[in-house]
Enzyme design. Structure first.
Site, PDB file in Angstrom:
ATOM      1  N   THR A  60      -5.039  -7.684  11.079  1.00 18.93           N
ATOM      2  CA  THR A  60      -5.518  -6.451  10.425  1.00 18.93           C
ATOM      3  C   THR A  60      -5.181  -5.208  11.248  1.00 18.93           C
ATOM      4  OG1 THR A  60      -7.338  -7.750   9.517  1.00 18.93           O
ATOM      5  CG2 THR A  60      -7.583  -5.362   9.472  1.00 18.93           C
TER       6      THR A  60
ATOM      7  N   HIS B 282      -1.879  -5.447   1.727  1.00 20.02           N
ATOM      8  CA  HIS B 282      -3.128  -6.200   1.579  1.00 20.02           C
ATOM      9  C   HIS B 282      -2.770  -7.623   1.173  1.00 20.02           C
ATOM     10  CE1 HIS B 282      -7.093  -7.441   0.221  1.00 20.02           C
ATOM     11  NE2 HIS B 282      -6.473  -7.965  -0.815  1.00 20.02           N
TER      12      HIS B 282
ATOM     13  N   ARG C  44       2.709  -6.105   9.504  1.00 23.09           N
ATOM     14  CA  ARG C  44       1.807  -5.091  10.062  1.00 23.09           C
ATOM     15  C   ARG C  44       2.184  -4.731  11.500  1.00 23.09           C
ATOM     16  NH1 ARG C  44      -3.883  -7.558   7.711  1.00 23.09           N
ATOM     17  NH2 ARG C  44      -3.932  -6.404   5.736  1.00 23.09           N
TER      18      ARG C  44
ATOM     19  N   PHE D  89     -15.337   3.729   8.132  1.00 24.88           N
ATOM     20  CA  PHE D  89     -14.001   4.099   7.645  1.00 24.88           C
ATOM     21  C   PHE D  89     -13.845   3.912   6.135  1.00 24.88           C
ATOM     22  CE2 PHE D  89     -13.824  -0.269   9.351  1.00 24.88           C
ATOM     23  CZ  PHE D  89     -13.376  -0.971   8.240  1.00 24.88           C
TER      24      PHE D  89
ATOM     25  N   LYS E  70       0.833  -1.199   0.000  1.00 31.06           N
ATOM     26  CA  LYS E  70       0.000   0.000   0.000  1.00 31.06           C
ATOM     27  C   LYS E  70       0.878   1.263   0.000  1.00 31.06           C
ATOM     28  CE  LYS E  70      -3.721  -2.367   2.596  1.00 31.06           C
ATOM     29  NZ  LYS E  70      -4.545  -2.330   3.831  1.00 31.06           N
TER      30      LYS E  70
ATOM     31  N   ARG F 233      -0.719 -14.448   4.964  1.00 33.60           N
ATOM     32  CA  ARG F 233      -1.446 -13.667   5.981  1.00 33.60           C
ATOM     33  C   ARG F 233      -0.774 -13.780   7.347  1.00 33.60           C
ATOM     34  NH1 ARG F 233      -6.351 -11.027   4.646  1.00 33.60           N
ATOM     35  NH2 ARG F 233      -7.098 -11.123   6.795  1.00 33.60           N
TER      36      ARG F 233
HETATM   37  P1  DAT Z   1      -7.555  -7.400   5.958  1.00 29.62           P
HETATM   38  O1  DAT Z   1      -6.842  -6.303   5.194  1.00 29.62           O
HETATM   39  O2  DAT Z   1      -6.738  -7.930   7.106  1.00 29.62           O
HETATM   40  O3  DAT Z   1      -8.106  -8.482   5.077  1.00 29.62           O
HETATM   41  P2  DAT Z   1     -10.235  -6.288   6.082  1.00 29.62           P
HETATM   42  O4  DAT Z   1     -10.432  -6.861   4.720  1.00 29.62           O
HETATM   43  O5  DAT Z   1     -11.256  -6.608   7.132  1.00 29.62           O
HETATM   44  O6  DAT Z   1      -8.810  -6.700   6.673  1.00 29.62           O
HETATM   45  O7  DAT Z   1     -10.153  -4.693   5.986  1.00 29.62           O
HETATM   46  C1  DAT Z   1      -9.521  -4.058   4.906  1.00 29.62           C
HETATM   47  C2  DAT Z   1      -8.735  -2.879   5.433  1.00 29.62           C
HETATM   48  O8  DAT Z   1      -9.602  -1.925   6.060  1.00 29.62           O
HETATM   49  C3  DAT Z   1      -7.732  -3.242   6.518  1.00 29.62           C
HETATM   50  O9  DAT Z   1      -6.525  -3.710   5.969  1.00 29.62           O
HETATM   51  C4  DAT Z   1      -7.579  -1.943   7.263  1.00 29.62           C
HETATM   52  C5  DAT Z   1      -8.980  -1.364   7.225  1.00 29.62           C
HETATM   53  N1  DAT Z   1      -9.770  -1.739   8.399  1.00 29.62           N
HETATM   54  C6  DAT Z   1     -10.424  -2.914   8.585  1.00 29.62           C
HETATM   55  N2  DAT Z   1     -11.088  -2.942   9.744  1.00 29.62           N
HETATM   56  C7  DAT Z   1     -10.857  -1.737  10.329  1.00 29.62           C
HETATM   57  C8  DAT Z   1     -11.285  -1.126  11.568  1.00 29.62           C
HETATM   58  N3  DAT Z   1     -12.079  -1.760  12.421  1.00 29.62           N
HETATM   59  N4  DAT Z   1     -10.826   0.113  11.845  1.00 29.62           N
HETATM   60  C9  DAT Z   1     -10.039   0.775  10.975  1.00 29.62           C
HETATM   61  N5  DAT Z   1      -9.604   0.273   9.793  1.00 29.62           N
HETATM   62  C10 DAT Z   1     -10.014  -0.964   9.471  1.00 29.62           C
HETATM   63 MG    MG Z   2      -9.606  -8.404   3.613  1.00 26.15          MG
END
Ligand code: DAT
Ligand code: MG
Length: 174
Positions: free
Chosen positions: A103, A131, A114, A62, A14, A97
């Site tokens: 996350t 990602h 991360r 968000f 990213k 992962r």
């Molecule tokens: P991942 O990237 O681990 O698959 P995700 O698909 O649930 O997680 O979310 C995509 C992105 O959105 C994640 O990398 C960061 C942001 N994000 C997710 N949940 C969040 C939260 N509760 N608060 C803030 N940012 C969040």
């Molecule tokens: Mg995801």
């Protein structure tokens, strides 16, 4: 199969990963999974691409910030881009992962990508550097969104040849 299934994974480094000069570190760390890179390119994500990529999160508070983040609007030029990679190999999703970490960077293993390099922004958005696709169905959807069949070195999903008429293309002048 029991976790030994050959899988493909979309990884995005990213804009924060690029801005922090972490590209090399991240690729080195991901190489611990002993997978094969079968696609790689730099992309400046359009709004449509970013929104389609994160469409499952459309109702999250968000979401708007997340779209700005992945498009580099929070990091400015020359970081309005991501490095998109496709990895292939046995159990690739779990392996990558795990190296990526949870996350939320606060919850992530400190030696994961991360955990080591992510942070929580003032807005509350997790700025988590990379990602990684979460399951094989998502991986297929995401890879098809970011890459065309010819940009991947192997036939990972069925493709077909078509002849397109009146398609505008940019080519080198000489
Ligand atoms: P991942 O990237 O681990 O698959 P995700 O698909 O649930 O997680 O979310 C995509 C992105 O959105 C994640 O990398 C960061 C942001 N994000 C997710 N949940 C969040 C939260 N509760 N608060 C803030 N940012 C969040
Ligand atoms: Mg995801």
């Amino acid at each position: 199969m029991n976790g030994k299934e050959v899988q493909q994974v979309l990884v995005l480094i990213k804009p924060d990963g690029l801005k922090k000069s972490l590209t090399g570190n991240i690729i080195t760390k991901l190489s611990e999974a002993k997978l094969t890179i079968i696609g790689a390119k730099v992309v400046k994500p359009s709004r449509d691409l970013a929104e389609e990529h994160y469409k499952q999160l459309k109702n999250q508070i968000f979401f708007d910030n997340l779209i700005k983040y992945i498009r580099g609007d929070l990091h400015g030029e020359p970081y309005k881009r991501v490095l998109a990679l496709v990895y292939k190999g046995e159990d690739a999703i779990k392996k990558l992962r795990t190296i990526a970490g949870a996350t939320n960077p606060e919850d992530a293993d400190p030696v994961s990508i991360r955990g080591a390099y992510g942070r929580i922004m003032r807005s509350g958005l997790f700025e988590n550097v990379i990602h990684c696709s979460s399951d094989p169905i998502e991986a297929e959807r995401e890879i098809k969104l970011w890459f065309q069949p010819d940009e991947i070195t192997e036939e990972i999903y069925p493709s077909k040849k078509i002849i397109q008429k009146n398609i505008q293309a940019k080519v080198w002048e000489k």
